[in-house]
Structures are given as C-alpha cells and as structure tokens.
Write a protein that holds these residues in place. Sequence first.
Motif, PDB file in Angstrom:
ATOM      1  N   SER A  52       0.691  -1.285  -0.031  1.00  0.00           N
ATOM      2  CA  SER A  52       0.096  -0.133   0.069  1.00  0.00           C
ATOM      3  C   SER A  52       0.949   1.411   0.152  1.00  0.00           C
ATOM      4  N   PRO A  53       0.717   2.014  -1.072  1.00  0.00           N
ATOM      5  CA  PRO A  53       1.384   3.389  -1.128  1.00  0.00           C
ATOM      6  C   PRO A  53       0.670   4.315   0.100  1.00  0.00           C
ATOM      7  N   SER A  54       1.539   5.416   0.253  1.00  0.00           N
ATOM      8  CA  SER A  54       1.007   6.320   1.308  1.00  0.00           C
ATOM      9  C   SER A  54      -0.395   7.314   0.721  1.00  0.00           C
ATOM     10  N   PRO A  55      -1.301   7.223   1.581  1.00  0.00           N
ATOM     11  CA  PRO A  55      -2.666   7.903   1.019  1.00  0.00           C
ATOM     12  C   PRO A  55      -2.279   9.463   0.536  1.00  0.00           C
ATOM     13  N   THR A  56      -3.129   9.670  -0.379  1.00  0.00           N
ATOM     14  CA  THR A  56      -2.864  11.422  -0.824  1.00  0.00           C
ATOM     15  C   THR A  56      -4.292  11.755  -0.594  1.00  0.00           C
ATOM     16  N   GLU A 111      -9.594  12.607   1.911  1.00  0.00           N
ATOM     17  CA  GLU A 111      -8.421  11.555   1.751  1.00  0.00           C
ATOM     18  C   GLU A 111      -8.865  10.563   0.754  1.00  0.00           C
ATOM     19  N   THR A 112      -7.879  10.042  -0.331  1.00  0.00           N
ATOM     20  CA  THR A 112      -8.283   9.158  -1.063  1.00  0.00           C
ATOM     21  C   THR A 112      -7.289   7.910  -0.732  1.00  0.00           C
ATOM     22  N   PRO A 113      -7.896   6.769  -0.696  1.00  0.00           N
ATOM     23  CA  PRO A 113      -7.018   5.578  -0.111  1.00  0.00           C
ATOM     24  C   PRO A 113      -5.949   4.938  -1.255  1.00  0.00           C
ATOM     25  N   ILE A 145     -22.121  -5.338   0.786  1.00  0.00           N
ATOM     26  CA  ILE A 145     -21.213  -4.585   0.646  1.00  0.00           C
ATOM     27  C   ILE A 145     -20.956  -3.763   2.125  1.00  0.00           C
ATOM     28  N   ALA A 146     -19.790  -3.301   2.325  1.00  0.00           N
ATOM     29  CA  ALA A 146     -19.299  -2.598   3.605  1.00  0.00           C
ATOM     30  C   ALA A 146     -18.547  -1.424   3.051  1.00  0.00           C
ATOM     31  N   TYR A 147     -18.466  -0.437   4.073  1.00  0.00           N
ATOM     32  CA  TYR A 147     -17.398   0.528   3.770  1.00  0.00           C
ATOM     33  C   TYR A 147     -16.577   0.566   4.927  1.00  0.00           C
ATOM     34  N   ALA A 148     -15.217   0.678   4.484  1.00  0.00           N
ATOM     35  CA  ALA A 148     -14.196   0.567   5.566  1.00  0.00           C
ATOM     36  C   ALA A 148     -12.985   1.104   4.904  1.00  0.00           C
ATOM     37  N   GLU A 149     -12.140   1.853   5.616  1.00  0.00           N
ATOM     38  CA  GLU A 149     -10.804   2.236   5.124  1.00  0.00           C
ATOM     39  C   GLU A 149     -10.399   2.994   3.709  1.00  0.00           C
ATOM     40  N   GLY A 150     -11.560   3.898   3.628  1.00  0.00           N
ATOM     41  CA  GLY A 150     -11.898   4.352   2.305  1.00  0.00           C
ATOM     42  C   GLY A 150     -12.367   3.745   1.054  1.00  0.00           C
ATOM     43  N   SER A 151     -12.884   2.652   1.291  1.00  0.00           N
ATOM     44  CA  SER A 151     -13.065   1.706   0.205  1.00  0.00           C
ATOM     45  C   SER A 151     -14.523   1.187   0.449  1.00  0.00           C
TER      46      SER A 151
END
Length: 386
Positions: free
Chosen positions: A35-39, A52-54, A307-313
């Motif tokens: 995983s790269p750093s978030p932008t 924030e974009t994951p 579906i579920a939402y977590a960690e920006g996704s």
Amino acid sequence: MQRRAVTAVLAASALLLAAGCSSDGGTPGAGASPSPSPTVTEGSSPGQAAEETPPAKGTVKVVRTVAEGLDSPWGLAPLPEGGLLVSSRDEGTITRVDETTGGKTELGEVPGVSAAGEGGLLGIALSPEYASDHMIYAYFTSASDNRVVRMLYDPDRPSGDQLGAPDTVFKGIPKGMIHNGGRIAFGPDRMLYVGTGESGDQGLSQDKESLGGKILRLTPEGEPAPGNPFPGSPVYSYGHRNVQGLAWDGKQRLFAAEFGQQTWDELNAIEPGANYGWPEAEGKSDDARYRNPLAQWGTDEASPSGIAYAEGSVWMAGLRGQRLWRIPLKGTEASADPQAFLGSEYGRLRTVVAAGGNKLWLTTSNTDGRGAPKAGDDRILELEVS
C-alpha cells in the motif's frame, strides 16, 4: 404498522427485455499489493473539506474463523452489547453467535417465512433505538409477498423463545423464485433503506408505482420517509435489477450493489430519484436518462451481494465470483481499479459488515443450494483490511 403495497406516483412506461440471472461459477481473483501512502484530494465543491483518497492497492488478511456450521446464512447484524446476529434464509431462524468463542444461541424462528428459490429470511437490521427498544427488523419472503417486520429480542428468555411476535412494518414487495432483493439497513438519517428486486418481471424496475427493482426509504414505522423524491411514495431510487448490498461512506453517501443479467454487475452511488437503467441499460450506458455505475464486473467475476465501507473503500462480497472486491473511492467515483481477494478460497461470499476500524465480518454462502459446501460451511470470518 402495515402499509399498502403501492402508493400512486408519477407514471412510467414498462420496458421489457429477456429475463436472466447472474450464474454461479468463478475463478480466483488477484492478490494484494503493497500500500502506498494515502494522498489528499480536493472536495467536489468550493469550501468542501479536503477528502483523503485511499491507496490504489489494499490488503486483506483473514484473522480467524469466528463460527462454523451455519445453514444458508444471509443477514448479519453486530449487537452493541457483543455478539453477531445471523439469519438463515432457508430455516427462517435468527441465531446469535458469540464472536469470541463461536458459540451459537438460536433466538427463534420467524413466523410466516416461506423459503423457496432465492427467497426466505433475508436481511436483518437493528432498530436505531435498539438500546431502549431491543427491536430487530427482518426482510423475508412470505406466501404472498416480500415484507419487513420487527420483533422484540429478549435475551433473558430461553433459547429458541427470544423473539417476540413479528409486527409487519411494510408489505407488498413483489416476490419470485429469483430477485427478491432483501438487504435492509438504517441510514445515518435513522431511516430504513430497503433493497428490492424485480422478481424476474423486468417491467417493474422502471415502473415507479411498483415496489420491485427499487431502493425504498421508510420511517422506522414503515411510512414513506420525509423528503423522499416522489411525494407520498417510499421509492428512493429505481431502475434496479436486484439490490443486494447497501452501505454508506464516512460522508453519509449511499452505495448499492446489484446483479446484472449476462453482461455487467454493478456498484452504484445512489442519488434520490435517480434512474439506474434496468432493463434498458446494463452496466455503463450513453443514455443520459440513466445513472452509470461507478464500477462494473462481468457476471462470472462478481454476482455481488453484501457491501461494507471501511478504510476509504467499498468492500463487496461476490457469490458466483467467489471473491471479495475492494473498490477505493474518491467521492462517489472509484479512485483506482477494483481489486480482488480470496479468489475461490472460501467459495461463495454473501454478506460483509464493517466491524470497526480496519476490521470486517464476512459470511460464506455455500449451503444456499448453488455452492459446493466443504466441512465447516457455512462460516463467519474476521478480516483485517487496508
């Protein structure tokens, strides 16, 4: 409170195409990448807070098997006091699973469930006033329709006798051997959202006077919710084929997953009053009357359910696809290509629920008549995701 099946609203033409279902097979999906750093990206309108974009790539780790030996699990609802409630589509029962030990306690059987084909006891949700009223809401197929009921849960009563008599909140949703919808969830506005299917009758989806092929928005008592796009109607969005997943992101935006026919399954960002195209459009379309999905899959890769939402996704469970999809978001669009995990490792995947932070609960669905059950099926898994 019981509701009549149909509230008269704007007329719409019935559009007919050949019927069909997503079928049941699949191949392994792609694995995880570092995983790269978030932008950080700007909001969609002036003055909106930065969002924030994951990372484009994420990870999934199966931490443990929480419980085994479940029969046709469909709905899953975590209890605030601890424990997971799970509904059995075919048995018509609700069971509490101890998430620490995996022990199971049957609350009871829901009266009136008529399980056949894809119908039965489907989604469950806790009342927004659960701390004081201990009400469980359930969507099920009866002998005549699909409906939503609520029942008092009393854990102090003996096992098998912990559910009160069901109070019908809403009825008259079309039923069929296929496409019964069934996902229910209370939104951030404390209103009840109900995903329905067109029960194999494709003309219902474009008919705003029908409850089939819709997302409905109701008060907890079953009335059309205040502020709905069509006055006096429970219909919130239409042009759906078979809504199987509902979830909100951190900005209270609603997303929904649904089956396609033979070409494209969809993940949609839901706007009130919008038309999502079925049966005139399957997947992305050039027709401006219909909202395009933010992501689409071939039906052998997905056949999406919960579906579920977590960690920006958004995390989407696949039945025929037998994998868990990660769709990173930038607002109401995908910020990178969807990424697949668990390809065929656990078979058909039915329901995924946020468990707080970077945790998810995930149920398999191999005892639903379309899977190939293995020893221990069906099960609940605990996942860590990024």
